[in-house]
Design a protein around this motif. Structure first.
Motif, PDB file in Angstrom:
ATOM      1  N   PRO A 146      36.074 -15.706  -8.135  1.00 26.31           N
ATOM      2  CA  PRO A 146      36.630 -15.509  -6.568  1.00 26.31           C
ATOM      3  C   PRO A 146      35.419 -15.555  -5.555  1.00 26.31           C
ATOM      4  O   PRO A 146      34.313 -15.336  -5.827  1.00 26.31           O
ATOM      5  N   GLY A 147      35.645 -16.366  -4.631  1.00 26.25           N
ATOM      6  CA  GLY A 147      34.487 -16.405  -3.603  1.00 26.25           C
ATOM      7  C   GLY A 147      34.384 -17.985  -3.740  1.00 26.25           C
ATOM      8  O   GLY A 147      33.699 -18.578  -2.932  1.00 26.25           O
ATOM      9  N   SER A 148      34.443 -18.461  -4.884  1.00 25.27           N
ATOM     10  CA  SER A 148      33.974 -20.174  -5.151  1.00 25.27           C
ATOM     11  C   SER A 148      34.859 -21.136  -4.500  1.00 25.27           C
ATOM     12  O   SER A 148      35.962 -20.994  -4.259  1.00 25.27           O
ATOM     13  N   LYS A 149      34.178 -22.227  -3.836  1.00 30.25           N
ATOM     14  CA  LYS A 149      34.989 -23.194  -3.390  1.00 30.25           C
ATOM     15  C   LYS A 149      35.707 -23.843  -4.613  1.00 30.25           C
ATOM     16  O   LYS A 149      36.942 -24.604  -4.149  1.00 30.25           O
ATOM     17  N   THR A 150      35.331 -23.817  -5.889  1.00 30.58           N
ATOM     18  CA  THR A 150      36.220 -24.285  -6.921  1.00 30.58           C
ATOM     19  C   THR A 150      37.270 -23.473  -7.481  1.00 30.58           C
ATOM     20  O   THR A 150      38.007 -23.683  -8.287  1.00 30.58           O
ATOM     21  N   TYR A 151      37.373 -22.347  -6.969  1.00 29.05           N
ATOM     22  CA  TYR A 151      38.435 -21.113  -7.453  1.00 29.05           C
ATOM     23  C   TYR A 151      39.663 -21.448  -6.920  1.00 29.05           C
ATOM     24  O   TYR A 151      39.863 -21.882  -5.792  1.00 29.05           O
ATOM     25  N   GLY A 152      40.615 -21.328  -7.732  1.00 30.36           N
ATOM     26  CA  GLY A 152      41.990 -21.665  -7.422  1.00 30.36           C
ATOM     27  C   GLY A 152      43.038 -21.510  -8.671  1.00 30.36           C
ATOM     28  O   GLY A 152      42.790 -20.632  -9.358  1.00 30.36           O
ATOM     29  N   ARG A 153      43.994 -22.062  -8.328  1.00 31.68           N
ATOM     30  CA  ARG A 153      45.181 -21.899  -9.530  1.00 31.68           C
ATOM     31  C   ARG A 153      44.678 -22.277 -10.958  1.00 31.68           C
ATOM     32  O   ARG A 153      45.193 -21.267 -11.847  1.00 31.68           O
ATOM     33  N   LEU A 154      44.171 -23.100 -11.406  1.00 28.03           N
ATOM     34  CA  LEU A 154      43.637 -23.516 -12.516  1.00 28.03           C
ATOM     35  C   LEU A 154      42.468 -22.361 -13.112  1.00 28.03           C
ATOM     36  O   LEU A 154      42.970 -21.900 -14.235  1.00 28.03           O
ATOM     37  N   SER A 155      42.083 -21.744 -12.179  1.00 30.33           N
ATOM     38  CA  SER A 155      41.124 -20.678 -12.571  1.00 30.33           C
ATOM     39  C   SER A 155      41.848 -19.528 -13.078  1.00 30.33           C
ATOM     40  O   SER A 155      41.746 -19.000 -14.109  1.00 30.33           O
ATOM     41  N   LEU A 156      42.864 -19.110 -11.977  1.00 28.95           N
ATOM     42  CA  LEU A 156      43.440 -18.047 -12.491  1.00 28.95           C
ATOM     43  C   LEU A 156      44.413 -18.260 -13.734  1.00 28.95           C
ATOM     44  O   LEU A 156      44.443 -17.260 -14.493  1.00 28.95           O
ATOM     45  N   MET A 157      45.063 -19.262 -13.854  1.00 20.41           N
ATOM     46  CA  MET A 157      46.099 -19.443 -15.011  1.00 20.41           C
ATOM     47  C   MET A 157      45.361 -19.526 -16.321  1.00 20.41           C
ATOM     48  O   MET A 157      45.669 -19.176 -17.151  1.00 20.41           O
ATOM     49  N   ALA A 158      44.231 -20.239 -16.203  1.00 15.28           N
ATOM     50  CA  ALA A 158      43.256 -20.073 -17.447  1.00 15.28           C
ATOM     51  C   ALA A 158      42.747 -18.860 -17.695  1.00 15.28           C
ATOM     52  O   ALA A 158      42.896 -18.341 -18.973  1.00 15.28           O
ATOM     53  N   GLN A 159      42.255 -18.426 -16.756  1.00 18.22           N
ATOM     54  CA  GLN A 159      41.677 -16.782 -16.950  1.00 18.22           C
ATOM     55  C   GLN A 159      42.566 -15.782 -17.321  1.00 18.22           C
ATOM     56  O   GLN A 159      42.413 -14.651 -18.117  1.00 18.22           O
ATOM     57  N   LEU A 160      43.796 -16.112 -16.978  1.00 23.57           N
ATOM     58  CA  LEU A 160      44.952 -14.999 -17.227  1.00 23.57           C
ATOM     59  C   LEU A 160      44.992 -14.910 -18.824  1.00 23.57           C
ATOM     60  O   LEU A 160      45.087 -13.917 -19.571  1.00 23.57           O
ATOM     61  N   TRP A 161      45.193 -16.137 -19.358  1.00 28.98           N
ATOM     62  CA  TRP A 161      45.263 -16.136 -20.892  1.00 28.98           C
ATOM     63  C   TRP A 161      43.911 -16.457 -21.808  1.00 28.98           C
ATOM     64  O   TRP A 161      44.116 -15.928 -22.992  1.00 28.98           O
ATOM     65  N   CYS A 162      43.071 -16.615 -21.070  1.00 28.34           N
ATOM     66  CA  CYS A 162      41.903 -16.978 -22.029  1.00 28.34           C
ATOM     67  C   CYS A 162      40.403 -16.661 -21.391  1.00 28.34           C
ATOM     68  O   CYS A 162      40.195 -16.489 -20.490  1.00 28.34           O
ATOM     69  N   GLU A 163      39.720 -16.226 -22.545  1.00 30.26           N
ATOM     70  CA  GLU A 163      38.239 -15.986 -22.024  1.00 30.26           C
ATOM     71  C   GLU A 163      37.526 -17.320 -21.792  1.00 30.26           C
ATOM     72  O   GLU A 163      37.757 -18.120 -22.633  1.00 30.26           O
ATOM     73  N   THR A 164      37.039 -17.628 -20.645  1.00 26.01           N
ATOM     74  CA  THR A 164      36.511 -19.316 -20.443  1.00 26.01           C
ATOM     75  C   THR A 164      35.166 -19.140 -20.259  1.00 26.01           C
ATOM     76  O   THR A 164      34.373 -18.374 -19.700  1.00 26.01           O
ATOM     77  N   THR A 165      34.558 -20.201 -21.046  1.00 26.39           N
ATOM     78  CA  THR A 165      32.936 -20.249 -20.731  1.00 26.39           C
ATOM     79  C   THR A 165      32.663 -21.675 -20.828  1.00 26.39           C
ATOM     80  O   THR A 165      32.952 -22.285 -21.395  1.00 26.39           O
ATOM     81  N   ALA A 166      31.965 -22.112 -19.594  1.00 25.94           N
ATOM     82  CA  ALA A 166      31.251 -23.284 -19.422  1.00 25.94           C
ATOM     83  C   ALA A 166      29.849 -23.327 -20.448  1.00 25.94           C
ATOM     84  O   ALA A 166      29.085 -22.583 -20.249  1.00 25.94           O
ATOM     85  N   LEU A 167      29.924 -24.403 -21.032  1.00 24.16           N
ATOM     86  CA  LEU A 167      28.821 -24.332 -22.073  1.00 24.16           C
ATOM     87  C   LEU A 167      27.659 -25.377 -21.758  1.00 24.16           C
ATOM     88  O   LEU A 167      26.432 -24.921 -21.645  1.00 24.16           O
TER      89      LEU A 167
END
Length: 265
Positions: A146-167
């Motif tokens: 939250p607070g990021s310009k790239t934060y949005g629907r995809l962020s929330l739906m992915a993070q609702l169901w998954c742990e997400t890590t940029a490698l």
């Protein structure tokens, strides 16, 4: 096989950089006997090393030109189960050998990355983890806070169901032809339970869609047809806040309150 040219209509960019392939293999860390499923194997840059490591691999390829050459190259390395299909039509629970859960990998076509991600999230009960090469902007959106310009629907739906890590990032020249944007690798691990308590998924999705349709609009204006400022404050949500500042738990409270309100009418 290298004479096969990428098809722009399919969004193909074939991975060719050995260092990127090695880094991806290290991130996936495949083990013999694991149920690996590759989406879009292409020319086999990742397929063949994975097959060497595990001895068996299932792959789904839409481009018929690639089926026979890849089958030939893989024959001496292990058992490649190559399926000609569109991943968006595939039921992960119906693919032989029907393991308890798949490990998904792939260099996803940029023009279909979001539909493929949502398709996989909808079948998360069949997935152990996912390692995908995507446009860097999409990885940034998936993992955004939250607070990021790239934060949005995809962020929330992915993070609702998954742990997400940029490698790690991958430059354009690692692909043939080089895309016009940077790429990145993301790891998604389905959670045993949703990150936030959701009473109704459709309502949560609608709430997120509405909020980010005009992301700079104050929430009291966006949701004025649902509830007033006092009701938002009662949910510990600042009525003057904007969508991009709200975390997943707050979106869940808002969606759940609206859902219960609708049920009582």
């Amino acid at each position: 096989m290298t004479s096969i040219r990428a098809d722009k209509r399919l969004g193909q960019h074939f991975l060719r950089d050995e260092s990127a392939i090695h880094r991806l293999l290290a991130a996936i860390h495949p083990q013999p006997g694991e149920a690996l499923l590759e989406i879009g194997p292409g020319l086999g840059a990742l397929t063949l090393p994975l097959l060497r490591e595990t001895g068996q691999l299932t792959a789904i390829e839409y481009d018929t030109r690639l089926i026979a050459p890849l089958t030939t190259r893989a024959a001496s390395l292990g058992e490649l189960h190559l399926i000609h299909a569109d991943i968006l039509d595939v039921d992960l629970g119906a693919i032989p050998p029907q393991p308890e859960r798949w490990r998904l990998v792939g260099n996803l076509p940029y023009n279909l990355s979001s539909p493929i991600l949502f398709h996989c999230l909808a079948q998360r009960q069949h997935i152990h983890d996912m390692h995908y090469m995507l446009q860097k902007e999409v990885v940034d959106r998936i993992t955004a806070a939250p607070g990021s310009k790239t934060y949005g629907r995809l962020s929330l739906m992915a993070q609702l169901w998954c742990e997400t890590t940029a490698l790690f990032d991958i430059p354009p020249d690692a692909f043939d032809p080089p895309p016009k944007v940077d790429s990145a690798v993301v790891r998604l691990v389905p959670r045993p339970a949703p990150a936030w308590q959701i009473d109704d998924l459709a309502t949560f999705d609608e709430t997120v869609r509405l909020a980010f349709a005009q992301r700079r609009k104050m929430l009291r204006k966006t949701f004025a047809h649902w509830m007033n400022a006092a009701a938002l404050e009662a949910l510990d949500i600042d009525p003057t806040a904007r969508a991009e500042t709200l975390d997943g738990a707050a979106f869940a409270r808002l969606a759940n309150a609206h859902y219960q309100q609708e049920r009582q009418q």
